[in-house]
Design a protein around this motif. Structure first.
Motif, PDB file in Angstrom:
ATOM      1  N   THR A  11       0.821  -1.214   0.000  1.00  0.00           N
ATOM      2  CA  THR A  11       0.000   0.000   0.000  1.00  0.00           C
ATOM      3  C   THR A  11       0.853   1.261   0.000  1.00  0.00           C
ATOM      4  O   THR A  11       0.523   2.246  -0.656  1.00  0.00           O
ATOM      5  CB  THR A  11      -0.947   0.009   1.213  1.00  0.00           C
ATOM      6  N   ALA A  12       1.969   1.245   0.738  1.00  0.00           N
ATOM      7  CA  ALA A  12       2.818   2.440   0.807  1.00  0.00           C
ATOM      8  C   ALA A  12       3.507   2.707  -0.530  1.00  0.00           C
ATOM      9  O   ALA A  12       3.703   3.867  -0.915  1.00  0.00           O
ATOM     10  CB  ALA A  12       3.851   2.294   1.919  1.00  0.00           C
ATOM     11  N   PHE A  13       3.875   1.637  -1.245  1.00  0.00           N
ATOM     12  CA  PHE A  13       4.497   1.840  -2.551  1.00  0.00           C
ATOM     13  C   PHE A  13       3.481   2.346  -3.570  1.00  0.00           C
ATOM     14  O   PHE A  13       3.823   3.122  -4.468  1.00  0.00           O
ATOM     15  CB  PHE A  13       5.151   0.543  -3.044  1.00  0.00           C
ATOM     16  N   ILE A  14       2.231   1.900  -3.422  1.00  0.00           N
ATOM     17  CA  ILE A  14       1.185   2.367  -4.341  1.00  0.00           C
ATOM     18  C   ILE A  14       0.813   3.811  -4.028  1.00  0.00           C
ATOM     19  O   ILE A  14       0.688   4.654  -4.918  1.00  0.00           O
ATOM     20  CB  ILE A  14      -0.068   1.457  -4.241  1.00  0.00           C
ATOM     21  N   VAL A  15       0.627   4.125  -2.733  1.00  0.00           N
ATOM     22  CA  VAL A  15       0.216   5.477  -2.320  1.00  0.00           C
ATOM     23  C   VAL A  15       1.148   5.960  -1.200  1.00  0.00           C
ATOM     24  O   VAL A  15       0.807   5.875  -0.021  1.00  0.00           O
ATOM     25  CB  VAL A  15      -1.248   5.499  -1.833  1.00  0.00           C
TER      26      VAL A  15
END
Length: 362
Positions: A223-227
């Protein structure tokens, strides 16, 4: 004698009675109503009692320049309000939420993630309507999040995108979280048949401790890499969950989900309530925000339920999903999931939907 009279006049000018307006009284009555609902109906009392009392605090009429109001730099209330304004409180609340949340339902049934995604249509629906009503894109985004997420997320996002609307957005988000059973139940009943409400889903598989430990690490990385902009909230959420599931940091997890979240919830509720001063809150803009927040909740609930009904057309018997859990895509955790459970048991007392509903809910 004249000196005494002048002193009394001066004293009067500094009282709340001399500086009161009808708008202050309206907001105080709304605060009292919040407290009444929280105590009498037991609707989210941990949120509505602090917010309601905060409304009363923020609307005590005062003589200008006393440096005690929430919008006066350096005052005690203003310092406490920085946790809302600067976005300190929401990540701390997410730390506690992570330490309380069991992701087993989602890990065992990852397909339920799609229901949560479908319910986010409420955000985009409210966003488009807000644009049509004249809000700028940042304001529309901050308002739209009300229906797809919870109070801390709405506060965090509005502090970044539309701080001038944060009071109305925060009160709207928390109010509708408290009203989830009232808002969602009629929609769920209107969109489902009796046969659909009786669908029994297979019990979710047992999730191993190893899976529970791996999930917050992998979930955070994905999730952190996506957003990356969601890192403050996502990082604290998954960190809190890792504290819970690791088995070696029990004291930290208990502190995060106990004393820490209680203190921060109290402060965020009180200061958000106090920020709703009559001169800033009683406006047509606030009315629009409340209407859009409700619209966002309605759209999200509707799309979640309808998505499950559509999905069931392609699923074999025994794999079908009870559409009553479609409402749980609205991230009022665990209130929406409780509504799924309650409504389901009205029609089949032995049909427990809570663990299934927690999948899309989280």
């Amino acid at each position: 004698m004249s000196t005494v009279i002048e002193s009394l006049k001066q004293f009067w000018y500094f009282t709340g009675f001399a500086n009161a307006s009808w708008q202050n009284l309206v907001m105080i009555l709304i605060g009292i109503l919040f407290i009444y609902i929280a105590i009498k109906k037991e609707w989210e009392p941990l949120l509505l009692v602090p917010i309601g009392f905060g409304m009363i605090v923020g609307n005590i009429p005062m003589f200008p320049g006393l440096n005690i109001g929430i919008y006066e730099d350096g005052s005690v209330l203003n310092i406490l309000y920085q946790g809302v304004k600067q976005g300190w409180y929401p990540p701390l609340i997410f730390l506690g939420i992570g330490a309380m949340t069991d992701f087993s339902a989602l890990i065992s049934q990852p397909r339920l993630l799609l229901i949560g995604a479908a319910a986010q249509t409420g955000i985009f629906g409210a966003y488009l309507i807000a644009l049509a009503l004249g809000f700028d894109p940042n304001q529309a985004g901050a308002i739209g999040i009300i229906g797809g997420a919870d109070g801390p997320t709405a506060i965090f996002l509005s502090s970044k995108l539309a701080p001038e609307l944060m009071g109305a957005i925060a009160v709207s988000a928390y109010s509708y979280m408290a009203l989830v059973p009232v808002i969602q139940r009629p929609i769920m009943l209107a969109l489902t048949t009796k046969k659909e409400r009786l669908i029994r889903m297979p019990a979710p598989r047992q999730v191993s401790q190893k899976e529970k430990i791996i999930f917050p690490v992998v979930g955070f990385l994905l999730t952190a890499f996506i957003v990356p902009s969601g890192l403050p909230l996502l990082g604290m959420l998954f960190f809190g969950n890792l504290l819970k599931e690791s088995g070696v940091t029990r004291r930290l997890a208990e502190t995060a989900r106990g004393p820490l979240i209680d203190v921060v919830t109290t402060l965020i509720g009180l200061t958000v309530g106090a920020s709703t001063q009559a001169d800033k809150f009683l406006s047509l803009t606030s009315v629009k925000i409340f209407a859009l927040g409700l619209t966002s909740f309605i759209i999200a609930t509707t799309c979640g339920v309808l998505f499950v009904k559509l999905w069931n057309l392609f699923l074999k018997d025994g794999r079908k999903i009870n559409p009553l859990i479609g409402n749980a895509g609205v991230s009022a955790v665990p209130d929406s999931a409780r509504v799924s459970e309650t409504v389901g048991r009205e029609f089949d007392p032995g049909n427990h939907l809570l663990m299934h509903a927690m999948g899309p809910n989280v």
